[in-house]
Design an enzyme around this catalytic site. Structure first.
Site, PDB file in Angstrom:
ATOM      1  N   HIS A 146       3.184   6.210  -5.269  1.00  0.00           N
ATOM      2  CA  HIS A 146       3.081   6.645  -6.760  1.00  0.00           C
ATOM      3  C   HIS A 146       2.176   7.695  -6.889  1.00  0.00           C
ATOM      4  O   HIS A 146       2.469   8.673  -7.433  1.00  0.00           O
ATOM      5  CB  HIS A 146       2.297   5.164  -7.224  1.00  0.00           C
ATOM      6  CG  HIS A 146       2.295   5.151  -8.827  1.00  0.00           C
ATOM      7  ND1 HIS A 146       1.779   4.139  -9.272  1.00  0.00           N
ATOM      8  CD2 HIS A 146       2.642   6.163  -9.608  1.00  0.00           C
ATOM      9  CE1 HIS A 146       1.626   4.509 -10.755  1.00  0.00           C
ATOM     10  NE2 HIS A 146       2.196   5.569 -11.037  1.00  0.00           N
ATOM     11  N   HIS A 190       1.583   2.245  -3.583  1.00  0.00           N
ATOM     12  CA  HIS A 190       0.496   2.839  -4.284  1.00  0.00           C
ATOM     13  C   HIS A 190       0.711   4.256  -3.728  1.00  0.00           C
ATOM     14  O   HIS A 190       0.541   5.268  -4.655  1.00  0.00           O
ATOM     15  CB  HIS A 190      -0.702   2.377  -3.544  1.00  0.00           C
ATOM     16  CG  HIS A 190      -1.391   0.880  -4.381  1.00  0.00           C
ATOM     17  ND1 HIS A 190      -1.078   0.818  -5.748  1.00  0.00           N
ATOM     18  CD2 HIS A 190      -1.754  -0.142  -3.813  1.00  0.00           C
ATOM     19  CE1 HIS A 190      -1.567  -0.364  -6.154  1.00  0.00           C
ATOM     20  NE2 HIS A 190      -1.777  -1.143  -5.075  1.00  0.00           N
ATOM     21  N   GLU A 244       0.890  -1.022   0.052  1.00  0.00           N
ATOM     22  CA  GLU A 244      -0.032   0.011   0.032  1.00  0.00           C
ATOM     23  C   GLU A 244       0.789   1.201  -0.040  1.00  0.00           C
ATOM     24  O   GLU A 244       0.357   2.253  -0.610  1.00  0.00           O
ATOM     25  CB  GLU A 244      -0.965   0.164   1.150  1.00  0.00           C
ATOM     26  CG  GLU A 244      -1.815  -1.264   1.376  1.00  0.00           C
ATOM     27  CD  GLU A 244      -2.780  -1.343   0.064  1.00  0.00           C
ATOM     28  OE1 GLU A 244      -2.946  -0.596  -0.767  1.00  0.00           O
ATOM     29  OE2 GLU A 244      -3.308  -2.559  -0.216  1.00  0.00           O
TER      30      GLU A 244
END
Length: 602
Positions: free
Chosen positions: A397, A394, A391
């Protein structure tokens, strides 16, 4: 943590919760923005019939579009995060419902916007957006223009929009049938009758007692068996709806229609399926190893999820997990690790389980606020360290995308989304495996190898099998071949036999798995998991074995956001998903894991 010890949301310490004050400092601020939405919608509606007048008019409309979109995102994001943290809180449910109602009403008023924008002659609009004034909107406009060949007239688009609700009937009915109406009964464990549900299914399949697995499997699939014709009819209806929309817009196939928006060639999908087909031997060897380790005469479908190696005892505090992540991801540099680790410790993450909280984990980034992470962290679970890193990938990103792109083009696609997360997983695995070997911890070494092989199998091989089933079903329907209960089951059984190999013995009902997968109602979606992990494994190897240029390429990808189409952004990172090389590399990684497991378990 026992059920009795799970705290109420109000009793969770502030340091263990995410900090939503960066979005809104109070519910009153949220209410204020919610009330602004009709006014912001009207401001954009005032441009109806005027978009083609001049570049200045279009630019003003785009600014009104951005103001509305930013506010909508903030309103919905805040409400959704509150609700996910405690789904039993009626006030949070109310916020989500009101945010959704406001969004729906706004979109209904703006049905004119995209068709009118697309009605501007290409030569005119392309010349307008060359101006520096359009820097923040150029990519947004170009992506809208990309779908212009398959955008219909305003009246035709309205008809399709009116059909969209009824087009969800198959999906909605499947969800109600599967999640609400079906009763799977109970399974006896240690003298207690425990409920068999979608949520408990995995627990039963991982139970070391084979009799329990068998009982759960048979009861689960026998329930689906009694509704097989209904399930097949619902899926056939969903496929028919996909084909209707593809043909109405003029696409060559429903596959092309699903991939066109992301500018992903159909060949990428087919290359994935064909390449995995040609490299199934290590997968079959893994199942042979599983049969040997379990000591069974015949490997059954209910034997494939029980852990190959017993879980090792561990205790890792939340703070210790953060430090593991800092060390494992050190190759990415201190800006990355400091940002992520400081975020995990200060406001990004909602750490532990509380009553009413969404199960599992997710990352949810928006332009305003932190790239928030929901966790249900457990100190005795090694997998939860992986989940935190996943996570975190993510969220980083999202962090780089937000800090390097204007609002209207910061969001990356689902095709790219799983790359940064599974990239981090691979680095965590390599770090923990190296540490275990250095300590001479054979049990942990074998456990990590087994877990990683199973994870790659689930993401690469299994999702490719799902993707192939979807493709065959849609292509048969497009050829006029009816999708009957028998034909769908026969197709899926052949795929089971192909992917699992000769060691596996299936039950009569095993092929019903193909009719119980919710993702199939979002056609041609699951292949992205397989391409995502293929890209991430190739990039992880490229970055760890390379130097500064390879690292810079990866950060260029993270910073791309929505500024590039996914194939292009991954090419910049150093991996070409139009070629078979990344998939072959991922399959080789899996083969190496199986080789190591065979040696460790010899």
């Amino acid at each position: 943590m026992s059920k009795e010890n799970i705290p109420l949301r109000k009793d969770v310490p502030a340091k263990d919760k995410w900090d939503l004050s960066l979005i809104y400092k109070s519910d009153e601020e949220w209410e204020s923005d919610l009330k602004k939405l009709p006014e912001l919608t009207d401001a954009l509606c005032n441009f109806k019939g005027k978009l083609s007048q001049s570049a200045e008019t279009l630019l003003s409309a785009l600014k009104a579009d951005e103001a509305l979109s930013r506010t909508l995102e903030n309103v919905f994001h805040y409400a959704n995060l509150l609700n996910e943290a405690d789904q039993s809180d009626s006030s949070s449910q109310d916020k989500v419902n009101r945010a959704m109602m406001a969004y729906t009403k706004s979109q209904a008023q703006l049905s004119f916007y995209t068709p009118e924008l697309l009605s501007i002659p290409d030569e005119k609009i392309n010349k307008w957006i060359e101006s520096k004034d359009f820097d923040d909107y150029r990519i947004y406009i170009k992506k809208i223009l990309h779908v212009k060949p398959y955008t219909l007239s305003e009246k035709e688009e309205r008809i399709l929009a009116l059909q969209s609700e009824s087009g969800q009937t198959a999906s909605n009915t499947f969800s109600l049938l599967s999640d609400v109406d079906l009763n799977f009964g109970t399974v006896k464990v240690d003298g207690k009758e425990l409920p068999l549900t979608h949520s408990t299914w995995t627990n039963f399949m991982e139970n070391p007692d084979r009799k329990i697995r068998k009982e759960a499997y048979e009861k689960f699939y026998n329930t689906f068996e009694s509704h097989a014709n209904t399930l097949a009819s619902l899926y056939a209806g969903s496929v028919a709806n996909d084909i209707f929309h593809a043909r109405a817009r003029g696409y060559n196939s429903s596959l092309e229609a699903a991939l066109y928006g992301d500018k992903v060639p159909v060949s990428v999908y087919r290359n994935l399926v064909n390449t995995v087909h040609e490299n199934l031997e290590p997968l079959h060897r893994f199942y042979s190893l599983r049969k040997k380790v379990l000591g069974v005469e015949e490997l059954r479908h209910y034997d494939v999820y029980v852990p190959l190696v017993k879980s090792v005892k561990s205790h890792t505090t939340y703070e210790e997990s953060v430090e593991i992540i800092r060390n494992a991801l050190a190759v990415l540099g201190t800006e990355y690790t400091d940002t992520l680790c400081n975020g995990l410790l200060n406001g990004w993450a909602d750490r532990y389980e509380n009553k009413g909280k969404h199960s599992g984990a997710f990352s949810s980034g928006a332009y305003k606020g932190y790239p928030y992470i929901l966790l249900n962290y457990k100190e005795d679970s090694i997998r939860d360290v992986y989940t935190m890193a996943h996570e975190g990938g993510h969220s980083m990103h999202s962090w780089y995308s937000i800090h390097n792109n204007p609002f209207m083009s910061y969001e990356y696609t689902i095709f790219e989304a799983e790359v940064a997360s599974t990239f981090n997983e691979e680095l965590i695995f390599e770090y923990m495996l190296k540490t275990a070997k250095e300590k001479g911890d054979k049990s942990l070494t074998t456990y990590l190898l087994s877990m990683r092989a199973s994870d790659i199998l689930a993401t690469l091989h299994r999702q490719t099998m799902f993707a192939e089933f979807e493709l065959i079903a849609h292509e048969n329907a497009e050829k006029g071949i009816p999708l009957t209960t028998d034909s769908l089951r026969e197709t899926y059984r052949k795929l089971l036999e192909l992917y699992f190999g000769s060691e596996m013995h299936f039950e009569k009902s095993s092929d019903l798995e193909g009719l119980r997968i919710p993702h199939f109602y979002n056609a041609f979606y699951v292949y992205k998991y397989a391409t995502g992990i293929s890209a991430s494994l190739a990039l992880a190897k490229r970055v760890t074995e390379g130097g500064k240029p390879e690292l810079n390429d990866y950060f260029t990808f993270l910073k791309s956001g929505g500024s590039r189409y996914p194939i292009e952004s991954l090419k910049v990172a150093g991996v070409d998903m139009e070629q078979t090389a990344p998939i072959l590399s991922a399959l080789t990684t899996f083969k190496d894991l199986v080789d190591q497991l065979e040696r460790e378990l010899a």
